[in-house]
Design a protein around this motif. Structure first.
Motif, PDB file in Angstrom:
ATOM      1  N   ALA A  40      37.970  23.412 -50.706  1.00 29.16           N
ATOM      2  CA  ALA A  40      39.150  23.291 -51.562  1.00 29.16           C
ATOM      3  C   ALA A  40      39.158  24.363 -52.649  1.00 29.16           C
ATOM      4  CB  ALA A  40      39.201  21.897 -52.190  1.00 29.16           C
ATOM      5  N   GLN A  41      38.009  24.634 -53.241  1.00 30.90           N
ATOM      6  CA  GLN A  41      37.932  25.639 -54.300  1.00 30.90           C
ATOM      7  C   GLN A  41      38.142  27.048 -53.755  1.00 30.90           C
ATOM      8  OE1 GLN A  41      34.008  24.596 -55.700  1.00 30.90           O
ATOM      9  NE2 GLN A  41      34.800  23.349 -57.376  1.00 30.90           N
ATOM     10  N   ASP A  42      37.425  27.393 -52.683  1.00 35.20           N
ATOM     11  CA  ASP A  42      37.538  28.746 -52.141  1.00 35.20           C
ATOM     12  C   ASP A  42      38.897  29.004 -51.508  1.00 35.20           C
ATOM     13  OD1 ASP A  42      35.143  29.832 -52.911  1.00 35.20           O
ATOM     14  OD2 ASP A  42      34.111  29.479 -51.023  1.00 35.20           O
ATOM     15  N   MET A  43      39.463  27.982 -50.846  1.00 36.14           N
ATOM     16  CA  MET A  43      40.758  28.199 -50.216  1.00 36.14           C
ATOM     17  C   MET A  43      41.856  28.383 -51.257  1.00 36.14           C
ATOM     18  SD  MET A  43      41.954  28.927 -47.341  1.00 36.14           S
ATOM     19  CE  MET A  43      40.485  28.543 -46.368  1.00 36.14           C
ATOM     20  N   THR A  44      41.675  27.803 -52.436  1.00 29.71           N
ATOM     21  CA  THR A  44      42.619  28.063 -53.526  1.00 29.71           C
ATOM     22  C   THR A  44      42.641  29.555 -53.854  1.00 29.71           C
ATOM     23  OG1 THR A  44      42.390  25.861 -54.514  1.00 29.71           O
ATOM     24  CG2 THR A  44      43.121  27.641 -55.964  1.00 29.71           C
ATOM     25  N   VAL A  45      41.462  30.145 -54.015  1.00 33.30           N
ATOM     26  CA  VAL A  45      41.375  31.566 -54.358  1.00 33.30           C
ATOM     27  C   VAL A  45      41.942  32.427 -53.227  1.00 33.30           C
ATOM     28  CG1 VAL A  45      39.805  33.453 -54.927  1.00 33.30           C
ATOM     29  CG2 VAL A  45      39.364  31.152 -55.820  1.00 33.30           C
ATOM     30  N   GLN A  93      36.332  17.456 -59.888  1.00 35.17           N
ATOM     31  CA  GLN A  93      35.627  18.703 -59.625  1.00 35.17           C
ATOM     32  C   GLN A  93      36.387  19.883 -60.231  1.00 35.17           C
ATOM     33  OE1 GLN A  93      32.649  18.975 -58.099  1.00 35.17           O
ATOM     34  NE2 GLN A  93      32.548  16.745 -57.798  1.00 35.17           N
ATOM     35  N   ALA A  94      35.665  20.985 -60.447  1.00 34.49           N
ATOM     36  CA  ALA A  94      36.282  22.193 -60.987  1.00 34.49           C
ATOM     37  C   ALA A  94      37.345  22.716 -60.029  1.00 34.49           C
ATOM     38  CB  ALA A  94      35.221  23.266 -61.220  1.00 34.49           C
ATOM     39  N   ALA A  95      38.374  23.329 -60.612  1.00 34.25           N
ATOM     40  CA  ALA A  95      39.474  23.835 -59.792  1.00 34.25           C
ATOM     41  C   ALA A  95      39.060  25.042 -58.961  1.00 34.25           C
ATOM     42  CB  ALA A  95      40.656  24.202 -60.691  1.00 34.25           C
ATOM     43  N   LEU A  96      38.101  25.829 -59.448  1.00 35.35           N
ATOM     44  CA  LEU A  96      37.680  27.056 -58.784  1.00 35.35           C
ATOM     45  C   LEU A  96      36.158  27.083 -58.667  1.00 35.35           C
ATOM     46  CD1 LEU A  96      40.028  29.597 -60.632  1.00 35.35           C
ATOM     47  CD2 LEU A  96      40.395  28.553 -58.389  1.00 35.35           C
ATOM     48  N   PRO A  97      35.617  27.909 -57.772  1.00 35.42           N
ATOM     49  CA  PRO A  97      34.160  27.969 -57.619  1.00 35.42           C
ATOM     50  C   PRO A  97      33.475  28.378 -58.915  1.00 35.42           C
ATOM     51  CG  PRO A  97      35.268  29.125 -55.826  1.00 35.42           C
ATOM     52  CD  PRO A  97      36.318  28.811 -56.841  1.00 35.42           C
ATOM     53  N   THR A  98      32.299  27.837 -59.148  1.00 35.98           N
ATOM     54  CA  THR A  98      31.532  28.160 -60.356  1.00 35.98           C
ATOM     55  C   THR A  98      30.231  28.898 -60.039  1.00 35.98           C
ATOM     56  OG1 THR A  98      30.464  25.988 -60.286  1.00 35.98           O
ATOM     57  CG2 THR A  98      32.474  26.176 -61.616  1.00 35.98           C
ATOM     58  N   THR A  99      29.825  28.946 -58.781  1.00 40.32           N
ATOM     59  CA  THR A  99      28.560  29.600 -58.415  1.00 40.32           C
ATOM     60  C   THR A  99      28.758  30.601 -57.279  1.00 40.32           C
ATOM     61  OG1 THR A  99      28.011  27.787 -56.895  1.00 40.32           O
ATOM     62  CG2 THR A  99      27.157  27.640 -59.150  1.00 40.32           C
ATOM     63  N   GLY A 100      29.898  31.254 -57.246  1.00 42.32           N
ATOM     64  CA  GLY A 100      30.157  32.210 -56.180  1.00 42.32           C
ATOM     65  C   GLY A 100      30.903  31.572 -55.023  1.00 42.32           C
ATOM     66  N   HIS A 101      31.329  32.407 -54.096  1.00 43.62           N
ATOM     67  CA  HIS A 101      32.141  31.939 -52.974  1.00 43.62           C
ATOM     68  C   HIS A 101      31.304  31.669 -51.726  1.00 43.62           C
ATOM     69  CE1 HIS A 101      35.755  32.769 -55.198  1.00 43.62           C
ATOM     70  NE2 HIS A 101      35.410  34.024 -55.367  1.00 43.62           N
TER      71      HIS A 101
END
Length: 208
Positions: A40-45, A93-101
């Motif tokens: 979910a986080q990576d696909m947002t980016v 959960q955070a909206a975007l990755p926090t530890t890399g993709h």
């Protein structure tokens, strides 16, 4: 990046359709695993770049079939951003990755977690700043061809993430969405490849 108002609206729309999502609460509900969350986080980016690129080309190309394609990409992927962002909110959960993709794509066990000190910093298929600047400098047929080349590669780069989520996500709705994305983008790649052929051009090498 998606315009703020459009993204907020998409998130609210996604939230309205996600209230019954498994894993958001209730006795015996399935909890999301690291694949659900990371996807979910990576696909947002990944989707945000596609939406931004499609939006720009829609406003600058004079090719009607291409503009219709960019509208479809922008509309479909904005809605999908809304859905995955709504899920992340419901999962706290955070909206975007926090530890890399893409660290979530590596097998995880209690004894072998992903290493946040060595994250993947980019995702396959993503256009570089230089490539986006070049696209914005073009016009007419050159713009149309370069956009198609970039977007084909972009879609191809997202395929491994969709397949991983389809196979390994804990929550059925996440697996279903990944499968829907894969089906839609496979069809779009076929259509864009045909459009390139009509314009006397070929796709870029696929991402590694």
């Amino acid at each position: 990046m998606v315009a703020g108002g459009a993204l907020v609206a998409a998130v609210l729309l996604g939230a309205a359709g996600s209230l019954v999502l498994a894993g958001t609460g209730g006795t015996g509900a399935q909890a999301p695993n690291h694949v659900d969350i990371g996807f979910a986080q990576d696909m947002t980016v990944h989707h945000q770049q596609a939406v931004t690129t499609a939006n720009w080309v829609r406003d600058h190309s004079t090719d009607r079939p291409l503009r219709e394609l960019t509208f479809d990409i922008e509309h479909g992927q904005t809605e999908q951003i809304g859905r995955v962002q709504a899920w992340l909110r419901l999962w706290s959960q955070a909206a975007l990755p926090t530890t890399g993709h893409m660290t979530w794509m590596k097998p995880q066990t209690p004894h072998a977690p992903s290493d946040p000190a060595h994250p993947s910093r980019s995702m396959p298929g993503m256009a570089t700043t230089e490539e986006l600047n070049r696209m914005r400098s073009l016009s007419g047929r050159d713009l149309d061809i370069y956009f198609l080349q970039l977007m084909i590669r972009h879609h191809q780069g997202g395929e491994p993430m969709m397949r991983a989520a389809q196979d390994r996500a804990a929550i059925g709705e996440v697996r279903n969405l990944a499968g829907q994305m894969l089906t839609a983008q496979t069809a779009e790649v076929e259509a864009m490849t045909a459009m390139l052929t009509e314009r006397g051009a070929e796709p870029l090498p696929p991402p590694h």
